[in-house]
Design an enzyme around this catalytic site. Structure first.
Site, mmCIF file in Angstrom:
data_model
loop_
_atom_site.group_PDB
_atom_site.id
_atom_site.type_symbol
_atom_site.label_atom_id
_atom_site.label_comp_id
_atom_site.label_asym_id
_atom_site.label_seq_id
_atom_site.Cartn_x
_atom_site.Cartn_y
_atom_site.Cartn_z
ATOM 1 N N TYR A 96 0.820 -1.226 0.000
ATOM 2 C CA TYR A 96 0.000 0.000 0.000
ATOM 3 C C TYR A 96 0.851 1.272 0.000
ATOM 4 O O TYR A 96 2.050 1.234 0.190
ATOM 5 C CB TYR A 96 -1.044 -0.002 1.117
ATOM 6 C CG TYR A 96 -0.611 -0.102 2.560
ATOM 7 C CD1 TYR A 96 0.641 0.251 3.013
ATOM 8 C CD2 TYR A 96 -1.545 -0.544 3.509
ATOM 9 C CE1 TYR A 96 0.979 0.176 4.344
ATOM 10 C CE2 TYR A 96 -1.216 -0.630 4.851
ATOM 11 C CZ TYR A 96 0.043 -0.259 5.264
ATOM 12 O OH TYR A 96 0.364 -0.332 6.589
ATOM 13 N N GLU A 97 0.155 2.398 -0.293
ATOM 14 C CA GLU A 97 0.793 3.702 -0.512
ATOM 15 C C GLU A 97 1.821 3.643 -1.643
ATOM 16 O O GLU A 97 2.877 4.262 -1.584
ATOM 17 C CB GLU A 97 1.448 4.218 0.780
ATOM 18 C CG GLU A 97 0.542 4.260 1.989
ATOM 19 C CD GLU A 97 -0.786 4.960 1.729
ATOM 20 O OE1 GLU A 97 -0.880 5.738 0.756
ATOM 21 O OE2 GLU A 97 -1.742 4.729 2.489
ATOM 22 N N GLY A 98 1.465 2.910 -2.680
ATOM 23 C CA GLY A 98 2.358 2.711 -3.812
ATOM 24 C C GLY A 98 3.140 1.433 -3.632
ATOM 25 O O GLY A 98 3.929 1.314 -2.689
#
Length: 532
Positions: free
Chosen positions: A399-401
């Site tokens: 997550y978050e890229g």
């Protein structure tokens, strides 16, 4: 050393303490010791039970497992939610590196709980920068008071890394009010019963689909309307996940939900990246937290588990694994704290944030895996908690890229510009601090390997196949630079002996990986020359 001593040492070594702002070593240690006592007594005990119980939907609303609601009440009542918030809005105003230290302690004790509360500072930063004065006056006090928690709503079923494919729409009526329609997935804390209210920061389309990301805008959308009625937001489902069972990851349906535009139409991506960059550094710290927790568990176990007439910590291979876990944790922590101390340098922060996110989260999985190995069969069982660390740590690479997407960001956007120059200057500054010839030589060779690899990657028309090894090499270079800072710290006694011993282990066992990574980065270029 204990966790707080390690943290304070790392803060001092990486420039994370500020005597001028009354956050010197003594004051910081005092605050963190008090915070850790709260975490150890109020937060950590609920981690395993909450993970086993999981979240559920009751009458359309999410119910998180006990004891998280009471934990949150204590967290707010004691004012710990104010630690990272600016003094100007009633917060404690701890410097960013010290906020990272607090987040590490909280995430290490209960990652799910830290996720539920961790987006508030980033949300406030977005509202302060893009919101009108009226929006700031309305939204910031409720976030500061702890009565409201925030979410970040980006991802859709057909728009993960490709935000230009977002379909959720923001529509303005004749009165000038905005409504949102569409579905978002993978929303951490998309609904919960900790806070009285939730404000969703939603990326939605206000322009034509052909405009891609230029047609996106950012909205603040409350789960409840001002009259107390439920906004037109439905919790479609809670995702069943490998880990983080106490954190409700929701699919949300916005069906004409009332919302407020933050900033101007088309500013959505710019606004969201303010929050995302904060979130990415926060995820890096989550990685450090899992690594530190895994090492602490493995070390304690190895010091009491006897095989062959002695504790297994003295067995050569176990000692090697423990040293690797310790060295990786300390270096990753230094990377995160140092990056936090440099956030005001926009070019350098743009480079370091994805590098730290990737390296620290990869480290979390690596150290947790080693932790299971140290415990043997017991590591594979839930009894000691190591398997939960392994499960919970895994998502930080997604997550978050995803780490792969961030590696592509490195090769496509960050090489060859001001950010790369700032990064190499940071490495050179660390070189000037080298406390020994060995440390200087090791880091200088690593820098040379990186420069050669980066040059090869820049010359490849499509660098995607080597983005991951270059990101790994970049992380290793920064890890090496931060280890130079740790070894150069003004310490003595057992601390100095440990740093010297682990620093040598880093040079002997970890930094040599750079040569293989450089060769992988240069391989496509060599193949092209041979074909020619």
């Amino acid at each position: 050393m204990d966790r707080i001593s390690d943290i304070v040492l790392t803060l001092a070594a990486t420039g994370g303490l500020s005597a001028a702002a009354h956050w010197d070593a003594a004051a910081t240690e005092s605050v963190l010791l008090a915070y850790k006592e709260f975490i150890d007594t109020e937060v950590a005990p609920g981690n395993g039970p909450a993970d086993r119980a999981g979240c559920r939907i009751v009458d359309g609303r999410v119910r998180v497992p006990s004891p998280l609601p009471q934990t949150y009440k204590s967290y707010v009542d004691l004012g710990w939610h104010l630690l990272p918030l600016p003094v100007s809005i009633g917060g404690i105003g701890a410097p960013s590196p010290i906020c990272c230290a607090g987040a590490e302690l909280l995430a290490g004790a209960n990652h799910a709980f830290q996720m539920l509360v961790g987006l508030v500072p980033g949300a406030i930063g977005v509202i302060e920068r893009f919101g009108t004065q009226a929006q700031q006056d309305a939204l910031i006090p409720e976030l500061t008071a702890g009565t409201t928690l925030a979410t970040m709503c980006l991802t859709e079923a057909d728009a993960g890394s490709d935000l230009g494919a977002i379909r959720t729409s923001g529509t303005r009526n004749e009165a000038g009010d905005w409504t949102l329609s569409g579905e978002k997935i993978f929303i951490s804390g998309g609904d919960q019963d900790l806070s009285d209210a939730i404000v969703h920061l939603v990326l939605a389309r206000t322009g034509a689909p052909a405009e891609g990301v230029k047609g996106l805008s950012l909205f603040a959308c409350h789960a409840q309307r001002s009259d107390g009625s439920r906004n037109s937001i439905e919790v479609v489902r809670i995702e069943e996940k490998l880990g983080l069972h106490a954190s409700p990851t929701c699919q949300l349906r916005f069906a004409g939900a009332d919302a407020q535009l933050l900033g101007q139409p088309g500013d959505g991506l710019k606004a969201m990246f303010v929050m995302m960059n904060h979130a990415r550094l926060d995820v890096a710290v989550q990685g450090v937290a899992h690594a530190a927790q895994a090492h602490a568990l493995a070390s304690a176990y190895a010091d009491q588990r006897r095989q062959g007439g002695r504790v297994i910590a003295r067995h050569g291979d176990v000692a090697r694994m423990l040293a690797e876990m310790d060295a990786l944790t300390l270096g990753a922590r230094a990377m995160g704290y140092r990056a936090a101390a440099l956030l005001e340098d926009a070019d350098l922060a743009a480079f370091l944030t994805p590098v730290c996110k990737v390296f620290c989260t990869d480290t979390a999985s690596r150290v947790a895996d080693l932790g299971i190995q140290v415990l043997g069969g017991y590591g594979y069982l839930p009894e000691y908690g190591m398997e939960q660390i392994w499960r919970d740590a895994r998502v930080t690479r997604l997550y978050e890229g995803t780490n792969g997407v961030l590696a592509m960001t490195l090769v496509r956007r960050l090489l060859g510009g001001a950010s790369e120059t700032a990064f190499l200057e940071e490495i050179d500054q660390a070189l000037s601090l080298s406390s020994s010839t060995q440390a200087h030589t090791g880091l200088a060779q690593l820098r040379a390997d990186w420069v050669a690899a980066a040059a090869a990657v820049r010359a490849i028309p499509e660098p995607g196949m080597v983005a991951a090894p270059l990101m790994a090499l970049t992380g290793l270079l920064y890890f090496g630079a931060c280890w130079v800072r740790l070894e150069a710290a003004q310490i003595s006694g057992e601390q100095a002996e440990r740093m010297a011993r682990l620093g040598q282990f880093v040079r002997d066992a970890l930094l040599p990986d750079a040569a293989a990574l450089r060769i992988r980065c240069q391989a496509p270029r060599r193949a092209e020359n041979e074909d020619g």
